[in-house]
Design an enzyme around this catalytic site. Structure first.
Site, PDB file in Angstrom:
ATOM      1  N   ASP A  51      -1.461   6.382   6.787  1.00  0.00           N
ATOM      2  CA  ASP A  51      -2.496   5.445   6.384  1.00  0.00           C
ATOM      3  C   ASP A  51      -2.667   4.457   7.537  1.00  0.00           C
ATOM      4  OD1 ASP A  51      -4.030   3.380   5.379  1.00  0.00           O
ATOM      5  OD2 ASP A  51      -2.867   3.130   3.533  1.00  0.00           O
ATOM      6  N   LYS A  99     -11.680  -2.767   7.810  1.00  0.00           N
ATOM      7  CA  LYS A  99     -10.807  -3.667   8.559  1.00  0.00           C
ATOM      8  C   LYS A  99     -11.075  -3.569  10.068  1.00  0.00           C
ATOM      9  CE  LYS A  99      -7.213  -3.233   5.035  1.00  0.00           C
ATOM     10  NZ  LYS A  99      -7.359  -4.572   4.462  1.00  0.00           N
ATOM     11  N   TRP A 105       0.830  -1.202   0.000  1.00  0.00           N
ATOM     12  CA  TRP A 105       0.000   0.000   0.000  1.00  0.00           C
ATOM     13  C   TRP A 105       0.866   1.254   0.000  1.00  0.00           C
ATOM     14  CZ3 TRP A 105      -3.948  -1.934  -1.891  1.00  0.00           C
ATOM     15  CH2 TRP A 105      -4.414  -3.196  -1.493  1.00  0.00           C
TER      16      TRP A 105
END
Length: 361
Positions: A172, A196, A103
């Site tokens: 993030d 999540k 990511w």
């Protein structure tokens, strides 16, 4: 209803049963209004109250200072990969990124479209098995911000403590937000996809310091400008109503569990049980270096790919689902976010011991 399985998936991930049961009622008839949650207007007083309560609860649980805006956006966390540099960079501006996994790598690729990006650290050659120590990188003096991913779902690494810098920190936190106490005032922007650790897929939460709202270049598209959404309290267009509601219900559940501090203690204990099982065996091997281990995602390997496939299949037969590792590194992975119960970890450990005993050469 069939018995619920233990869902180790990395995301969308397991949600509290209490939240699912409440949502099943509110989807049909929200608070006895005679209309379902997902069919009512986002401008209705009922939904406006849902959005306001969700923001208020998040502010309370994360102790978000008043000079930060909370935005509920669409497009997934991946849209933040370009929205952040689009809003904060421009011609001649620079930012520093730490490459600790898939990511981060994707975010770096997008950021390079908008400015000069310095990748000050990368663990790619080590298959992203660690996060950096503070002496492993330097931040360019001309950088507008330092960007990093706090927890890496695929490789099972997590920053045990955050970088210290006078530059704006951009994080993030998609896979570990609300799993441990943090000082929001240390960050310029925190963002996280909900699916999540916060709720159902469909909404991305962005926590942004007020002064950063005025940094976007004049040619920034209206929908991609943070100020557009901040000025309209995330109601510039139709927001992801059900996902916002879901986040709110999860936040209520989290408060009932004792808040973030209590959840952090629980997460440390859950992960400790599983890491102890891995470390005490010569049959299983963890991917991440010990000092970089994640409390949320625990990838591990068996002696061979064939045994890993057998392990995953047999685990599913006894209700331990979602244990297949990401295709980029294979193996197995147990994701044990806030809502994942301790008894599920204990059942996995018992299965791991039985499987090792039955399948040793």
């Amino acid at each position: 209803m069939a018995d619920r399985v233990y869902n180790f998936s990395a995301g969308p991930a397991t949600l509290p049963v209490d939240v699912l049961e409440q949502a099943s009622k509110d989807i049909v008839n929200f608070k006895e209004t005679g209309i379902g949650l997902i069919e009512m207007s986002h401008r209705s007083k009922e939904f406006m109250a849902v959005a306001a309560d969700t923001e208020s609860m998040l502010r309370e649980l994360m102790e978000i200072p008043d000079n930060y805006k909370v935005l509920f956006l669409q497009g997934g966390a991946s849209s933040q990969f370009f929205m952040i540099p689009m809003n904060l960079l421009g011609t001649g501006k620079k930012a520093t990124y730490l490459n600790t996994g898939t990511w981060a790598k994707k975010a770096i690729k997008e950021a390079k479209l908008f400015g000069d990006i310095d990748v000050a650290y990368s663990s790619e050659e080590q298959t992203f098995n660690r996060v950096p120590l503070k002496d492993d990188y330097t931040i360019d003096a001309d950088s507008e911000y330092l960007y990093f991913v706090s927890n890496n779902t695929i490789y099972g690494t997590q920053f045990p403590s955050f970088p210290e810098t006078e530059k704006d920190l951009i994080a993030d936190m998609s896979s570990d937000i609300l799993s441990r106490k943090i000082d929001v005032s240390k960050f310029g922007i925190i963002f996280a996809g909900a699916q999540k650790n916060m709720g159902p897929a469909g909404v991305t939460v962005v926590i942004i310091r007020d002064d950063l709202l005025d940094k976007a270049p004049a040619n920034t598209p209206t929908m991609l400008n943070y100020k557009t959404h901040a000025d309209k309290d995330s109601m510039f267009n139709t927001p992801p109503c059900f996902a916002i509601y879901g986040v709110g219900e999860v936040l209520k559940w989290l408060k009932q569990q004792g808040g973030v501090e209590a959840m952090e203690a629980r997460n440390i204990a859950k992960a400790g049980l599983l890491y102890d099982c891995i470390d005490s065996s010569d049959y299983y091997r963890g991917h991440a270096e010990v000092t970089s281990r994640s409390l949320m995602n625990i990838p591990f390997n068996l002696p061979s790919a064939d045994l890993e496939a057998k392990f995953i299949a047999e685990a599913a037969e006894v209700g331990l689902m979602g244990l297949k590792g990401h295709r980029s590194i294979g193996g197995c992975r147990a994701s044990i976010y806030n809502a994942f119960p301790t008894e599920g970890v204990e059942k996995l450990i018992a299965f791991m011991k039985e499987f090792a005993a039955a399948n040793k050469a």
